[in-house]
Design an enzyme around this catalytic site. Structure first.
Site, PDB file in Angstrom:
ATOM      1  N   ALA A  78       5.287   5.649  -4.795  1.00  0.00           N
ATOM      2  CA  ALA A  78       4.719   5.342  -3.469  1.00  0.00           C
ATOM      3  C   ALA A  78       5.201   3.968  -3.028  1.00  0.00           C
ATOM      4  O   ALA A  78       6.071   3.377  -3.674  1.00  0.00           O
ATOM      5  CB  ALA A  78       3.202   5.384  -3.535  1.00  0.00           C
ATOM      6  N   ASN A  79       4.700   3.462  -1.953  1.00  0.00           N
ATOM      7  CA  ASN A  79       5.003   2.089  -1.529  1.00  0.00           C
ATOM      8  C   ASN A  79       3.746   1.482  -0.913  1.00  0.00           C
ATOM      9  O   ASN A  79       2.706   2.134  -0.817  1.00  0.00           O
ATOM     10  CB  ASN A  79       6.191   2.072  -0.558  1.00  0.00           C
ATOM     11  CG  ASN A  79       5.913   2.901   0.665  1.00  0.00           C
ATOM     12  OD1 ASN A  79       5.021   2.597   1.440  1.00  0.00           O
ATOM     13  ND2 ASN A  79       6.672   3.987   0.845  1.00  0.00           N
ATOM     14  N   ARG A  80       3.863   0.238  -0.488  1.00  0.00           N
ATOM     15  CA  ARG A  80       2.663  -0.512  -0.088  1.00  0.00           C
ATOM     16  C   ARG A  80       2.260  -0.320   1.374  1.00  0.00           C
ATOM     17  O   ARG A  80       1.375  -1.003   1.862  1.00  0.00           O
ATOM     18  CB  ARG A  80       2.878  -2.009  -0.329  1.00  0.00           C
ATOM     19  CG  ARG A  80       3.029  -2.375  -1.773  1.00  0.00           C
ATOM     20  CD  ARG A  80       3.154  -3.878  -1.943  1.00  0.00           C
ATOM     21  NE  ARG A  80       3.593  -4.213  -3.276  1.00  0.00           N
ATOM     22  CZ  ARG A  80       2.791  -4.228  -4.339  1.00  0.00           C
ATOM     23  NH1 ARG A  80       1.505  -3.945  -4.200  1.00  0.00           N
ATOM     24  NH2 ARG A  80       3.271  -4.526  -5.524  1.00  0.00           N
ATOM     25  N   ALA A 115       6.727   4.602   6.224  1.00  0.00           N
ATOM     26  CA  ALA A 115       7.597   4.067   5.174  1.00  0.00           C
ATOM     27  C   ALA A 115       7.897   5.225   4.230  1.00  0.00           C
ATOM     28  O   ALA A 115       7.195   5.444   3.246  1.00  0.00           O
ATOM     29  CB  ALA A 115       6.894   2.933   4.450  1.00  0.00           C
TER      30      ALA A 115
END
Ligand code: C5P
Length: 463
Positions: A266-268, A332
């Site tokens: 995942a990402n932030r 994102a």
């Protein structure tokens, strides 16, 4: 509530000018000092004498009055105020302000002022709906002008009704208070505000009773970032706003790419910026589909939300949501996914060797939509989250992906953008780069939506 606050009230030339007199009274009752400027048109409807009597101040009418200029010039008029209120803001005055014309005292002040400006538009519904007024509205909103109203109801013209009535004086007072509170929000709209307006219009059409005033005007909601947008009421009053009749698609949040049933890449991304854009587009009257990855945010009101997890699901949902007039790709999206994610939880091995994760590239949704041979949205906007060489990478991305605009932002850890409230962005278009000041994400959203409305109005005008 307004004691000590100084309002410069510009009265435009419309039938609603009579309500400006009541507005003076209401503002004074609350302790504000009110100084009036009247256009030549306004003086056809109400006299400077009435405005002077109510405001207990000299009323200004002439750009080239020697006595006024020697005594108190137009720059001082604006400098000595906390807020400029234009009521009624006629189509002509809005057009002048949007184009920076300054051939009379009122328009001169609007061009010269560095104080916040609140407009209460009032005009015939056909003038309000005209693409020229739509464009001017979008331009003024992008310039930071606040709006209150117009409301629906009967017009001065016999038998006419629709959206174009100036907001009621007390609604304008509420918007003044909100504007002066420095970003404080005006009261949230009552749940049934659309119904109220619609019923009012209906009553007017039937020649019936005076329409009830809505508790808060639609444009408060759009431009002052007040509470949530009211849910759309399909089949009732058509949506108002610079994006009325337009379809907007927004992607938001991260994607989760499974490694096995319990783990993922995942990402932030928090989804805050994308969700704010979807909310702002809905508030501007668009029919909005928000395709969102996993986020901890409430669904924006009045928006159709499609929840997905992976990039491939996001692509499918985006394709299903097309056609759209504009598409904004804020998500994102993970660039890679794990090739052949495990069907069972991956176990540690006895020798302690970590599993080898082979990655494959995900589809590029932005590029796919930008390069569609047919049915491409008129305006495709991508985001570029960069940690270094922000503009250089953003410009390259614009060309590589084939989108129309890139909103570039610095997401390096020290910027605090990821998951934070504020954002500093640059709008990269074929014409060049605009550096926007640091704003909170709702403000970035409203400004971007105003620009989108402007671009679509121009595209429509050129079509
Ligand atoms: O290439 P990069 O990920 O930096 O590009 C960012 C832009 O491209 C964003 O608008 C993002 O939503 C979009 N994007 C996409 N699909 C991907 C990767 C990025 O739509 N697979």
């Amino acid at each position: 509530m307004l004691s000590g606050r100084r309002i410069l009230l510009v009265i435009g030339g419309g039938v609603a000018a009579y309500k400006a007199l009541d507005l003076i009274r209401r503002l004074k009752e609350r302790g504000a000092a009110v100084r009036c400027v009247m256009t030549a048109g306004a003086q056809e409807f109400v006299t400077p004498l009435s405005a002077a009597a109510l405001s207990q101040e000299k009323v200004f009418t002439d750009l080239f009055s020697l006595t006024d200029e020697a005594d108190i010039g137009h720059i001082r008029l604006s400098r000595e105020s906390d807020l400029v209120v234009v009521a009624p803001a006629t189509a002509d005055l809005m057009a002048k302000a949007a184009s920076g014309l300054a051939n009379d005292l009122a328009s001169n002040i609007l061009l010269a002022t560095d104080k916040p400006v609140l407009m209460a538009p009032a005009m015939n519904p056909r003038m309000w709906a005209h693409p020229a007024t739509r464009r001017n509205l979008a331009t003024l909103a992008a310039d930071g002008v606040l709006f209150v109203g117009p409301n629906a109801g009967s017009m001065a013209e016999r038998g006419e009704s629709g959206v174009g009535r100036m907001a009621e004086p007390l609604e304008i007072v509420a918007a003044v208070e909100a504007a002066l509170a420095g970003g404080a929000k005006p009261p949230a709209p009552s749940v049934a505000w659309r119904d109220v307006i619609y019923q009012g219009a209906e009553a007017a059409l039937a020649g019936g009773a005076k329409p009830p005033a809505p508790s808060v005007a639609w444009r408060d909601v759009i431009y002052q970032g007040a509470g949530p947008a009211p849910p759309p009421a399909p089949g009732r009053l058509p949506p108002q706003g610079p994006l009325a009749g337009m379809r907007v698609l927004v992607t938001s949040g991260p994607t989760h790419e499974p490694i096995d049933p319990v783990r993922y890449i995942a990402n932030r991304s928090s989804g805050r910026q994308g969700h704010a854009i979807a909310a702002a587009a809905a508030q501007a009257g668009a029919r909005v589909t928000l395709v969102s990855g996993p986020v901890n945010l409430p669904d924006p009101p009045g928006v159709r939300v499609v929840k997905v997890e992976t990039a491939r699901e996001m692509l499918q949902a985006v394709e299903a949501a097309l056609p759209a007039d504009a598409a904004v790709f804020t998500a994102a999206v993970a660039d890679w996914r794990v090739a052949g994610a495990a069907g069972e939880k991956i176990k540690k091995t006895a020798d302690g060797a970590p599993p080898a994760l082979a990655l494959v590239e995900n589809p590029d949704i932005l590029a796919a939509v930008s390069q569609m041979a047919s049915g491409r949205p008129k305006l495709v906007v991508g985001f570029a989250a960069e940690t270094e060489k922000v503009l250089e990478h953003a410009k390259a991305k614009l060309a590589r992906k084939g989108c129309d605009w890139i909103v570039a932002n610095d997401v390096s850890p020290e910027s605090g953008v990821m998951g934070g409230e504020r954002n500093t962005v640059h709008l990269v278009t074929a014409e060049g780069v605009e550096d926007w000041p640091t704003m909170n994400k709702d403000e970035v959203a409203r400004r971007l939506v105003a620009r989108i409305a402007d671009a679509l109005a121009r595209a429509g005008a050129g079509a």
